[in-house]
Design a protein around this motif. Structure first.
Motif, PDB file in Angstrom:
ATOM      1  N   VAL A   1       0.830  -1.212   0.000  1.00  0.00           N
ATOM      2  CA  VAL A   1       0.000   0.000   0.000  1.00  0.00           C
ATOM      3  C   VAL A   1       0.863   1.261   0.000  1.00  0.00           C
ATOM      4  CG1 VAL A   1      -1.686   1.331   1.354  1.00  0.00           C
ATOM      5  CG2 VAL A   1      -1.873  -1.159   1.263  1.00  0.00           C
ATOM      6  N   ALA A   2       0.416   2.262  -0.743  1.00  0.00           N
ATOM      7  CA  ALA A   2       0.934   3.634  -0.590  1.00  0.00           C
ATOM      8  C   ALA A   2      -0.285   4.541  -0.458  1.00  0.00           C
ATOM      9  CB  ALA A   2       1.776   4.037  -1.798  1.00  0.00           C
ATOM     10  N   HIS A   3      -0.250   5.430   0.515  1.00  0.00           N
ATOM     11  CA  HIS A   3      -1.366   6.379   0.641  1.00  0.00           C
ATOM     12  C   HIS A   3      -0.888   7.687   1.260  1.00  0.00           C
ATOM     13  CE1 HIS A   3      -1.741   5.896   4.988  1.00  0.00           C
ATOM     14  NE2 HIS A   3      -1.887   4.598   4.875  1.00  0.00           N
ATOM     15  N   SER A   4      -1.670   8.737   1.054  1.00  0.00           N
ATOM     16  CA  SER A   4      -1.355  10.031   1.656  1.00  0.00           C
ATOM     17  C   SER A   4      -1.457   9.927   3.169  1.00  0.00           C
ATOM     18  CB  SER A   4      -2.342  11.108   1.182  1.00  0.00           C
ATOM     19  OG  SER A   4      -2.162  11.349  -0.174  1.00  0.00           O
ATOM     20  N   THR A   5      -0.581  10.673   3.839  1.00  0.00           N
ATOM     21  CA  THR A   5      -0.640  10.701   5.297  1.00  0.00           C
ATOM     22  C   THR A   5      -0.393  12.138   5.756  1.00  0.00           C
ATOM     23  OG1 THR A   5       0.201   9.610   7.291  1.00  0.00           O
ATOM     24  CG2 THR A   5       1.835  10.161   5.619  1.00  0.00           C
ATOM     25  N   GLU A   6      -0.630  12.399   7.032  1.00  0.00           N
ATOM     26  CA  GLU A   6      -0.426  13.751   7.558  1.00  0.00           C
ATOM     27  C   GLU A   6       1.080  14.031   7.683  1.00  0.00           C
ATOM     28  OE1 GLU A   6      -2.698  16.183   8.802  1.00  0.00           O
ATOM     29  OE2 GLU A   6      -3.954  15.164  10.263  1.00  0.00           O
ATOM     30  N   PRO A   7       1.520  15.267   7.426  1.00  0.00           N
ATOM     31  CA  PRO A   7       2.919  15.606   7.675  1.00  0.00           C
ATOM     32  C   PRO A   7       3.274  15.331   9.137  1.00  0.00           C
ATOM     33  CG  PRO A   7       1.841  17.361   6.450  1.00  0.00           C
ATOM     34  CD  PRO A   7       0.757  16.398   6.859  1.00  0.00           C
ATOM     35  N   ALA A   8       4.540  14.880   9.369  1.00  0.00           N
ATOM     36  CA  ALA A   8       4.933  14.465  10.729  1.00  0.00           C
ATOM     37  C   ALA A   8       5.178  15.656  11.651  1.00  0.00           C
ATOM     38  CB  ALA A   8       6.181  13.590  10.650  1.00  0.00           C
ATOM     39  N   ARG A   9       5.835  16.722  11.134  1.00  0.00           N
ATOM     40  CA  ARG A   9       6.202  17.846  12.000  1.00  0.00           C
ATOM     41  C   ARG A   9       5.015  18.779  12.202  1.00  0.00           C
ATOM     42  NH1 ARG A   9      11.909  19.799   9.630  1.00  0.00           N
ATOM     43  NH2 ARG A   9      13.129  17.990  10.233  1.00  0.00           N
ATOM     44  N   PRO A  10       4.847  19.298  13.446  1.00  0.00           N
ATOM     45  CA  PRO A  10       3.678  20.154  13.729  1.00  0.00           C
ATOM     46  C   PRO A  10       3.558  21.327  12.759  1.00  0.00           C
ATOM     47  CG  PRO A  10       4.820  19.591  15.753  1.00  0.00           C
ATOM     48  CD  PRO A  10       5.642  19.020  14.640  1.00  0.00           C
TER      49      PRO A  10
END
Ligand SMILES: C[S@@+](CC[C@H](N)C(=O)[O-])C[C@H]1O[C@@H](n2cnc3c(N)ncnc32)[C@H](O)[C@@H]1O
Length: 237
Positions: A152-161
């Motif tokens: 799987v590849a999918h969009s995710t939230e950026p890690a840094r605040p």
């Protein structure tokens, strides 16, 4: 999680975007999308695999997978958009792989295949727009044979605040223009697969800071309770 666009709406959006999809998705992700597809295929596909690519779109991942699987491999490309599959058909023909590929119009929330039908099931960026990504991953798990793999590849939230705040602002703007966002948003799929008994064999974050991707491969153990039916499965090879 941002609520998804409806099935029919997404189908129309992708039908209309099909001709420009590869360029648009590549540009918006600075072509890290192709890196994600390559990683998924390299880590998940083995020679002679029966491959399922869900939300296969224009066929970029299936083409890579058929090359990695070699002449003994076959692939089913399933997508809800006939026009995206028309692009895939042309690409498979141009790449000389059409004879080992089957194209199916369908809904990845209700895969029209029996339990354990495939050695490897792939989803690159197709869990991002669907209404219930967890249901999608369950279906992928069901049709993977015991001992098989899910990539799987999918969009995710950026890690840094700070990038997360910026990313959300950009995402809010893009979301107002469905032809631009293509209904894609950050989702999460790995926890559901691990909960079903999946073993993580590869995991990496890639992509541009404001639009990162989560890429992973999960192995389905040779004998596990089948999540959907409650039955046990055993590896066939
Ligand atoms: C962002 S594109 C990804 C396409 C391709 N996998 C790739 O790597 O570029 C999402 C794809 O999922 C398809 N899709 C969206 N909802 C779907 C559903 N419920 N069932 C099957 N395909 C779906 C769209 O038509 C589109 O082709």
């Amino acid at each position: 999680l941002r609520p998804a666009l409806g099935f029919e709406r997404l189908r129309r959006i992708y039908d209309r975007a099909s001709g420009r999809y590869d360029l648009q998705h590549g540009l918006l992700t600075l072509w890290s999308d192709q890196r994600g597809r390559r990683l998924v295929v390299e880590e998940a596909v083995r020679p002679n695999d029966r491959i399922l690519d869900v939300g296969a779109g224009t066929g970029s991942t299936a083409l890579l997978a058929l090359a990695a699987g070699g002449p003994g491999s076959t692939a089913v490309l399933l997508d809800s958009s006939e026009e995206m599959l028309a692009q895939a058909r042309a690409k498979l023909a141009a790449g000389g792989r059409a004879d080992r590929a089957e194209l199916r119009v369908g809904d990845m929330m209700h895969l029209p295949f029996p339990d354990g039908a495939f050695d490897v099931v792939l989803s690159t960026y197709s869990l991002c727009p669907v209404g219930d990504p967890t249901r999608g991953t369950r279906e992928m798990w069901r049709v993977t044979r015991p001992g098989g793999r899910i990539g799987v590849a999918h969009s995710t939230e950026p890690a840094r605040p700070i990038t997360r705040v910026l990313g959300r602002a950009v995402d809010s703007l893009a979301w107002r223009i469905p032809a631009l966002s293509l209904g894609c948003r950050a989702v999460s799929a790995l926890p559901a697969l691990v909960q079903m008994g999946g073993r993580i064999v590869f995991e990496r974050r890639i992509g541009v800071p404001l639009w990162p991707f989560e890429v992973f491969v999960v192995g389905k153990p040779a004998a596990v309770p089948n999540h959907e039916s409650g039955r046990s499965g055993t590896a066939s090879s």
